[in-house]
Motif scaffolding. Structure first.
Motif, PDB file in Angstrom:
ATOM      1  N   PHE A 159      -1.214  -2.809  11.638  1.00  0.00           N
ATOM      2  CA  PHE A 159      -2.050  -1.686  11.222  1.00  0.00           C
ATOM      3  C   PHE A 159      -1.353  -0.910  10.113  1.00  0.00           C
ATOM      4  O   PHE A 159      -0.120  -0.839  10.059  1.00  0.00           O
ATOM      5  CB  PHE A 159      -2.296  -0.720  12.389  1.00  0.00           C
ATOM      6  CG  PHE A 159      -3.109  -1.299  13.513  1.00  0.00           C
ATOM      7  CD1 PHE A 159      -4.489  -1.154  13.543  1.00  0.00           C
ATOM      8  CD2 PHE A 159      -2.488  -1.976  14.558  1.00  0.00           C
ATOM      9  CE1 PHE A 159      -5.234  -1.673  14.592  1.00  0.00           C
ATOM     10  CE2 PHE A 159      -3.228  -2.491  15.606  1.00  0.00           C
ATOM     11  CZ  PHE A 159      -4.603  -2.348  15.620  1.00  0.00           C
ATOM     12  N   CYS A 165       0.854  -1.188   0.000  1.00  0.00           N
ATOM     13  CA  CYS A 165       0.000   0.000   0.000  1.00  0.00           C
ATOM     14  C   CYS A 165       0.895   1.245   0.000  1.00  0.00           C
ATOM     15  O   CYS A 165       1.231   1.764   1.079  1.00  0.00           O
ATOM     16  CB  CYS A 165      -0.925   0.004   1.213  1.00  0.00           C
ATOM     17  SG  CYS A 165      -2.009  -1.430   1.331  1.00  0.00           S
ATOM     18  N   ARG A 182      -9.322   4.809  13.341  1.00  0.00           N
ATOM     19  CA  ARG A 182      -8.896   5.397  12.065  1.00  0.00           C
ATOM     20  C   ARG A 182      -7.865   4.540  11.328  1.00  0.00           C
ATOM     21  O   ARG A 182      -7.856   4.506  10.094  1.00  0.00           O
ATOM     22  CB  ARG A 182      -8.279   6.792  12.286  1.00  0.00           C
ATOM     23  CG  ARG A 182      -9.277   7.810  12.814  1.00  0.00           C
ATOM     24  CD  ARG A 182      -8.662   9.210  12.760  1.00  0.00           C
ATOM     25  NE  ARG A 182      -7.399   9.293  13.485  1.00  0.00           N
ATOM     26  CZ  ARG A 182      -6.214   9.392  12.907  1.00  0.00           C
ATOM     27  NH1 ARG A 182      -6.114   9.383  11.592  1.00  0.00           N
ATOM     28  NH2 ARG A 182      -5.105   9.484  13.631  1.00  0.00           N
ATOM     29  N   HIS A 183      -6.993   3.887  12.057  1.00  0.00           N
ATOM     30  CA  HIS A 183      -5.919   3.134  11.405  1.00  0.00           C
ATOM     31  C   HIS A 183      -6.399   1.702  11.091  1.00  0.00           C
ATOM     32  O   HIS A 183      -6.817   0.974  11.986  1.00  0.00           O
ATOM     33  CB  HIS A 183      -4.678   3.090  12.323  1.00  0.00           C
ATOM     34  CG  HIS A 183      -4.130   4.439  12.602  1.00  0.00           C
ATOM     35  ND1 HIS A 183      -3.692   4.836  13.856  1.00  0.00           N
ATOM     36  CD2 HIS A 183      -3.960   5.511  11.801  1.00  0.00           C
ATOM     37  CE1 HIS A 183      -3.260   6.091  13.811  1.00  0.00           C
ATOM     38  NE2 HIS A 183      -3.418   6.522  12.568  1.00  0.00           N
ATOM     39  N   GLN A 184      -6.277   1.368   9.818  1.00  0.00           N
ATOM     40  CA  GLN A 184      -6.828   0.102   9.329  1.00  0.00           C
ATOM     41  C   GLN A 184      -6.017  -1.091   9.829  1.00  0.00           C
ATOM     42  O   GLN A 184      -4.799  -1.144   9.657  1.00  0.00           O
ATOM     43  CB  GLN A 184      -6.847   0.105   7.795  1.00  0.00           C
ATOM     44  CG  GLN A 184      -7.402  -1.167   7.183  1.00  0.00           C
ATOM     45  CD  GLN A 184      -7.327  -1.124   5.664  1.00  0.00           C
ATOM     46  OE1 GLN A 184      -7.117  -0.075   5.078  1.00  0.00           O
ATOM     47  NE2 GLN A 184      -7.484  -2.285   5.041  1.00  0.00           N
ATOM     48  N   ALA A 185      -6.687  -2.061  10.423  1.00  0.00           N
ATOM     49  CA  ALA A 185      -6.033  -3.312  10.816  1.00  0.00           C
ATOM     50  C   ALA A 185      -5.783  -4.146   9.581  1.00  0.00           C
ATOM     51  O   ALA A 185      -6.607  -4.213   8.678  1.00  0.00           O
ATOM     52  CB  ALA A 185      -6.899  -4.057  11.820  1.00  0.00           C
ATOM     53  N   MET A 186      -4.652  -4.821   9.535  1.00  0.00           N
ATOM     54  CA  MET A 186      -4.300  -5.652   8.382  1.00  0.00           C
ATOM     55  C   MET A 186      -4.612  -7.121   8.688  1.00  0.00           C
ATOM     56  O   MET A 186      -4.217  -7.616   9.729  1.00  0.00           O
ATOM     57  CB  MET A 186      -2.809  -5.482   8.073  1.00  0.00           C
ATOM     58  CG  MET A 186      -2.407  -4.041   7.713  1.00  0.00           C
ATOM     59  SD  MET A 186      -0.638  -3.908   7.328  1.00  0.00           S
ATOM     60  CE  MET A 186      -0.575  -4.865   5.837  1.00  0.00           C
ATOM     61  N   GLU A 239       3.460  -0.010   7.286  1.00  0.00           N
ATOM     62  CA  GLU A 239       2.937  -1.212   7.921  1.00  0.00           C
ATOM     63  C   GLU A 239       3.547  -1.317   9.319  1.00  0.00           C
ATOM     64  O   GLU A 239       4.770  -1.303   9.469  1.00  0.00           O
ATOM     65  CB  GLU A 239       3.288  -2.460   7.109  1.00  0.00           C
ATOM     66  CG  GLU A 239       2.635  -2.508   5.735  1.00  0.00           C
ATOM     67  CD  GLU A 239       2.987  -3.774   4.973  1.00  0.00           C
ATOM     68  OE1 GLU A 239       3.443  -4.746   5.623  1.00  0.00           O
ATOM     69  OE2 GLU A 239       2.832  -3.789   3.748  1.00  0.00           O
TER      70      GLU A 239
END
Length: 224
Positions: free
Chosen positions: A200, A178, A220-224, A183
């Protein structure tokens, strides 16, 4: 150095202690070093070669600061050795059993206990070292509590208390998957023990490790 500062070049510089903002800051730094060197010369420290075994190896050179207070240098490290009387006279909060004080941090205990043997610059550095890394000892000597703003360790303790239940990053790498994101691997409270971990994605422009770690905003922070 006999030439004006404006004529100095990189070839004149022996070492580096950091970065200053401007010419005024550089001149102030040079003046502080000059005062330090003059004070050090007036203290009458004596160089010697002593056949002494230290915790860091055999002493290769020694500097006698005063009776019973000797700094030893070895091939790998160094530090102070205080004789029995000098060590016993130290404040118990500063004293280390055996009288050996390594050069990275413990030396500050010697400077705090025997300030007359050190320059103003050295005493200021010792005070900063104790405040940041040995706040319990500093507080015992000065009989007051340090705030988080006055000590790195106290600030870290504040951070850990405030974020004990938050995800705190323990490692991070720029994301190839991304672009524009970092990461991260985070644990609760930033623990590095065998605990649950979560990854995240954090925008590059937002991520900064900071003094104690980056706190994840799970909303707000996207979990992977």
């Amino acid at each position: 150095m006999r030439r004006p500062i404006a004529q100095w070049t990189c070839a004149d510089i022996f070492g580096s202690e950091g970065t200053v903002a401007d010419e005024a800051g550089f001149r102030a730094h040079v003046e502080a070093i000059a005062v330090h060197l003059n004070q050090r010369a007036s203290l009458g420290r004596k160089e010697a070669r002593l056949r002494v075994s230290t915790p860091w190896g055999m002493s290769q050179s020694a500097t006698i600061y005063g009776t019973g207070i000797v700094f030893h240098s070895t091939a790998s490290h160094g530090g102070f050795k205080l004789d029995r009387g000098r060590n016993a006279a130290l404040n118990p909060a500063l004293r280390i059993k055996g009288g050996w004080y390594e050069e990275d941090g413990d030396w500050a205990r010697v400077a705090a206990g025997y300030p007359d043997l050190f320059t103003d610059r050295e005493k200021a550095q010792a005070d900063r070292t104790l405040r940041d890394w040995e706040p319990d000892a500093w507080e015992a000597v000065h009989d007051r509590t340090l705030s988080a703003e006055e000590s790195f360790v106290r600030d870290r303790q504040r951070f850990e208390c405030e974020h004990a239940n938050d995800w705190v990053v323990i490692s991070a790498v720029r994301s190839d998957l991304c672009p524009g994101f970092v990461e991260t691997v985070a644990t609760i409270g930033g623990s590095r023990d065998q605990v649950a971990k979560c990854r995240f994605l954090v925008p590059e422009g937002e991520y900064s490790a900071g003094a104690h770690g980056f706190v994840i905003d799970a909303a707000r922070h996207q979990a992977m």
